[in-house]
Design an enzyme around this catalytic site. Structure first.
Site, PDB file in Angstrom:
ATOM      1  N   HIS A  37      -8.601  -4.744  -0.441  1.00  0.00           N
ATOM      2  CA  HIS A  37      -7.323  -4.126   0.080  1.00  0.00           C
ATOM      3  C   HIS A  37      -6.852  -4.826   1.469  1.00  0.00           C
ATOM      4  O   HIS A  37      -5.471  -4.888   1.717  1.00  0.00           O
ATOM      5  CB  HIS A  37      -7.486  -2.657   0.430  1.00  0.00           C
ATOM      6  CG  HIS A  37      -6.162  -1.727   0.400  1.00  0.00           C
ATOM      7  ND1 HIS A  37      -5.460  -1.502  -0.686  1.00  0.00           N
ATOM      8  CD2 HIS A  37      -5.615  -1.109   1.633  1.00  0.00           C
ATOM      9  CE1 HIS A  37      -4.297  -0.655  -0.170  1.00  0.00           C
ATOM     10  NE2 HIS A  37      -4.331  -0.447   0.992  1.00  0.00           N
ATOM     11  N   SER A  61       0.931  -1.278   0.092  1.00  0.00           N
ATOM     12  CA  SER A  61       0.177  -0.147  -0.037  1.00  0.00           C
ATOM     13  C   SER A  61       0.834   1.312   0.068  1.00  0.00           C
ATOM     14  O   SER A  61       1.659   1.497  -0.967  1.00  0.00           O
ATOM     15  CB  SER A  61      -1.028   0.112   1.059  1.00  0.00           C
ATOM     16  OG  SER A  61      -1.671   1.077   1.189  1.00  0.00           O
ATOM     17  N   ASP A 108     -10.216  -4.215  -4.787  1.00  0.00           N
ATOM     18  CA  ASP A 108      -9.412  -3.289  -3.537  1.00  0.00           C
ATOM     19  C   ASP A 108     -10.373  -2.100  -3.919  1.00  0.00           C
ATOM     20  O   ASP A 108     -10.704  -1.475  -4.619  1.00  0.00           O
ATOM     21  CB  ASP A 108      -8.216  -2.873  -4.486  1.00  0.00           C
ATOM     22  CG  ASP A 108      -7.150  -2.516  -3.349  1.00  0.00           C
ATOM     23  OD1 ASP A 108      -7.756  -1.511  -2.691  1.00  0.00           O
ATOM     24  OD2 ASP A 108      -5.898  -2.815  -2.932  1.00  0.00           O
TER      25      ASP A 108
END
Length: 283
Positions: A261, A165, A232
């Protein structure tokens, strides 16, 4: 690493307030063993998080003058030989080293590699060093790579950079600036800071953006694996797909159908794909 100019410092300051969410209070403390060795360990303060006695814990000084904490978790085979490859893991947002350290231990066991974890300036017990910022994270990860070489004897050619991320930002930056690592893994990565909010953005001035992975990844000439969930909800899967297209030595990405995610690691293909990639790096 040179700091940004006036406009860059302004953008960095704004980003530090909008892009980083360190857990407060930290999930751990840094303690010293009472056996006169001076060795450090990570002590969890939240229920549910385990100590990792095998972790070798050190403070490092960054080029910016910040003090960050690192934890090296070695993996030894049945003959007592330490693994060749080491993952340098730059974690995602809203977590710190105390929460991630058991994950690093388990990941190292499953993949049969060493794992180096750390906290960014402004996260965990590094909060006294100042608030998080884009330039600080880049300075942090550079110091950790140097620490791997000087403190733990790990050769750069045996280091795999792993960015999850927001951690994809310092990871791609380091890979583009410090050649010679074994490979790169990008887990739910961003194209750039602004493009998290608008994945289809065609143009935005670089000075007004953060973590321009879409530009820097073109300079990464080592094998690169993208892992991204198609569902996501934070960073659109198109970002991972595009980075895999832009990286000169990218391998086939894992675009995990239906994973988001927060749960990409639960994908049945996650560990096998990582294992395959790491095995290819050792050939």
């Amino acid at each position: 690493m040179r700091g940004p100019g006036p406009w860059g410092r302004m953008v960095d300051g704004i980003a530090s307030r909008l892009a980083f969410f360190p857990p407060t209070p930290p999930s751990y403390t840094v303690e010293e063993h009472k056996d006169s060795t001076g060795q450090l360990y990570i002590q969890p303060v939240e229920r549910g998080y385990q100590r990792v006695p095998s972790a070798r814990v050190h403070w490092l000084q960054t080029e910016q003058g910040n003090r960050i904490i690192t934890a090296f978790v070695p993996f030894f085979d049945g003959r007592g030989t330490m693994a060749r490859l080491t993952i340098l893991y730059s974690h995602g947002n809203a977590v710190d080293l105390g929460q991630m350290l058991p994950v690093y231990r388990d990941l190292g066991r499953l993949l049969r590699v060493n794992v180096m974890g750390y906290d960014y300036t402004g996260y965990g017990c590094c909060s006294s060093s100042g608030g998080p910022s884009v330039t600080a994270t880049c300075s942090d990860v550079a110091a950790v790579l140097t620490g791997l070489e000087t403190l733990h004897g790990v050769k750069r050619k045996d280091v795999v950079l792993y960015g999850q991320s927001v951690g994809s930002g310092p990871t791609v930056w380091l890979a583009s600036q410090r050649p010679g690592v074994a490979g790169v893994v990008l887990h739910s990565p961003m194209l750039s800071g602004v493009r998290v909010f608008n994945p289809n953005l065609k143009y935005w001035p670089a000075w007004a953006d953060i973590y321009p992975n879409h530009l820097l990844v073109k300079k990464v000439d080592v094998p690169l694996l993208v892992l991204h969930g198609t569902a996501d909800e934070v960073i659109d899967v198109s970002a991972g797909r595009r980075l895999a297209e832009l990286a000169p030595a990218a391998v086939t990405p894992l675009l995990a159908e239906g994973f988001d995610h927060q749960n990409l690691e639960a994908c049945p293909e996650y560990l096998p794909r990582l294992k395959e990639f790491l095995q290819q790096l050792q050939q």
